[in-house]
Design a protein around this motif. Structure first.
Motif, PDB file in Angstrom:
ATOM      1  N   LYS A   1       0.854  -1.185   0.000  1.00 54.58           N
ATOM      2  CA  LYS A   1       0.000   0.000   0.000  1.00 54.58           C
ATOM      3  C   LYS A   1       0.888   1.231   0.000  1.00 54.58           C
ATOM      4  O   LYS A   1       1.947   1.243   0.627  1.00 54.58           O
TER       5      LYS A   1
ATOM      6  N   ASP B   1      -6.942  12.468   3.862  1.00 59.74           N
ATOM      7  CA  ASP B   1      -7.677  11.451   3.107  1.00 59.74           C
ATOM      8  C   ASP B   1      -8.669  12.142   2.178  1.00 59.74           C
ATOM      9  O   ASP B   1      -9.720  12.623   2.618  1.00 59.74           O
TER      10      ASP B   1
ATOM     11  N   ASP C   1     -10.924   4.624  -5.911  1.00 56.34           N
ATOM     12  CA  ASP C   1     -10.393   3.672  -4.941  1.00 56.34           C
ATOM     13  C   ASP C   1     -11.542   2.985  -4.205  1.00 56.34           C
ATOM     14  O   ASP C   1     -12.556   3.625  -3.872  1.00 56.34           O
ATOM     15  N   GLN C   2     -11.383   1.686  -3.947  1.00 55.82           N
ATOM     16  CA  GLN C   2     -12.445   0.932  -3.275  1.00 55.82           C
ATOM     17  C   GLN C   2     -12.744   1.477  -1.883  1.00 55.82           C
ATOM     18  O   GLN C   2     -13.877   1.404  -1.410  1.00 55.82           O
ATOM     19  N   GLU C   3     -11.730   2.011  -1.217  1.00 57.09           N
ATOM     20  CA  GLU C   3     -11.934   2.568   0.112  1.00 57.09           C
ATOM     21  C   GLU C   3     -12.564   3.957   0.071  1.00 57.09           C
ATOM     22  O   GLU C   3     -12.957   4.498   1.104  1.00 57.09           O
TER      23      GLU C   3
ATOM     24  N   THR D   1     -11.146   6.829  -0.648  1.00 53.24           N
ATOM     25  CA  THR D   1     -10.240   7.950  -0.392  1.00 53.24           C
ATOM     26  C   THR D   1      -8.831   7.619  -0.870  1.00 53.24           C
ATOM     27  O   THR D   1      -8.441   6.452  -0.943  1.00 53.24           O
TER      28      THR D   1
END
Length: 337
Positions: A136, A223, A229-231, A233
């Motif tokens: 990451k 953020d 992005d899947q998240e 942020t």
């Protein structure tokens, strides 16, 4: 520098005589069939740009600090002409965008083209992206670090003496830095939604948002919401924004836009493609880049209905057409020298 060319998503007016297969494509478009490049019209090849089995296995190179860079490399068969070395043909090097990786639709399409036309192909994941370590993006992920990754791949994985560098988004920034540092090896540039100095825009966005500015001040990162992005942020570190100031092309360290010559070899052909509907990186970024490059053969193509990703079938076909034109020009320059 030629005037910007305005294109739509379906029919594109060409500046030059089209080859036979391009004429076929125009006929297909007029009959509302899918527009495809000739590589995807050949059933004998046994693959399409969306198939995963055409990808070569992932390899890794280890940087000095022990982190590994993941990369893909296709090495074409030896030429039938014994007097010709395959390293004499240009290779294609793909630089992905920020928080993207080497397994996207652009990479698949470029690989398909290279296999069908017998060109070397190399793509990679930056530090903290895709399959490269760490898994990451962290505070060590900076423009300078990612540029060094690209340079490392160019020096140690891309075999052909001359490389045509295709850069998507942040990769458009990387390709210019590579052309400046390795002028002897970079023979052409293709930028798709190029994002030089995108960190300036990020920093201004953070500073204008109280919540993000407070988070950055207290934690050293912010953020930022994103649909990519899947998240939901992207974590943007202060180190990324600060370190990037050493590599800016169109701005000074204070974030002010400046006029400066961006020196790359004068005979390097450059093609920049940008969507007018790009809400992430304004198309004016590619326009400014095209004006400040010192090389003579520069063209900017604006896609009327194109967004930042430019990943539809028509947009991918346009990328392949532009790459094909660059390769023809490089071959012409080589034969005349």
């Amino acid at each position: 520098l030629t005037e910007p060319t305005f294109l739509n998503d379906v029919h594109v007016k060409s500046h030059r005589k089209r080859r036979t297969y391009e004429c076929w494509k125009c006929i297909l478009v007029q009959f509302s069939f899918f527009s495809m490049s000739i590589a995807r019209l050949q059933p004998s090849l046994g693959f399409s740009s969306s198939s995963s089995d055409m990808m070569p296995p992932t390899s890794f190179l280890t940087r000095e600090d022990g982190n590994k860079i993941a990369y893909l490399h296709y090495n074409p068969p030896a030429p039938h002409n014994k007097g010709e070395s395959k390293n004499q043909k240009p290779g294609i090097l793909f630089c992905p965008g920020f928080q993207s990786n080497m397994h996207g639709s652009k990479s698949h399409t470029l690989l398909s083209y290279c296999i069908s036309h017998n060109y070397e192909y190399t793509a990679f994941d930056y530090h903290g992206h895709g399959q490269s370590s760490p898994h990451k993006c962290d505070e060590y992920g900076t423009i300078g670090r990612w540029y060094e990754d690209a340079l490392f791949i160019l020096d140690h994985a891309a075999l052909s003496n001359q490389q045509i560098v295709v850069g998507s988004s942040m990769g458009g920034w990387m390709m210019v830095l590579l052309a400046q540092e390795r002028s002897c090896r970079v023979g052409g540039l293709v930028g798709i939604g190029s994002a030089p100095d995108f960190t300036v825009q990020l920093e201004k966005h953070i500073q204008s948002n109280v919540t993000l500015a407070t988070q950055m001040k207290e934690n050293g990162f912010a953020d930022i919401p994103t649909e990519y992005d899947q998240e939901g942020t992207y974590r943007i570190y202060r180190d990324l924004l600060e370190e990037a100031k050493s590599h800016l092309l169109l701005h000074n360290a204070n974030g002010e836009q400046i006029q400066r010559n961006i020196d790359i070899a004068k005979d390097v052909p450059v093609r920049l493609i940008h969507g007018l509907q790009d809400e992430d990186i304004p198309w004016q970024s590619s326009l400014d880049l095209s004006k400040q490059l010192t090389c003579q053969d520069v063209e900017l193509m604006l896609i009327k209905n194109g967004n930042h990703r430019l990943s539809s079938t028509q947009h991918l076909d346009r990328m392949v057409d532009v790459l094909d034109d660059i390769l023809r020009r490089v071959h012409t320059l080589e034969s005349s020298s």
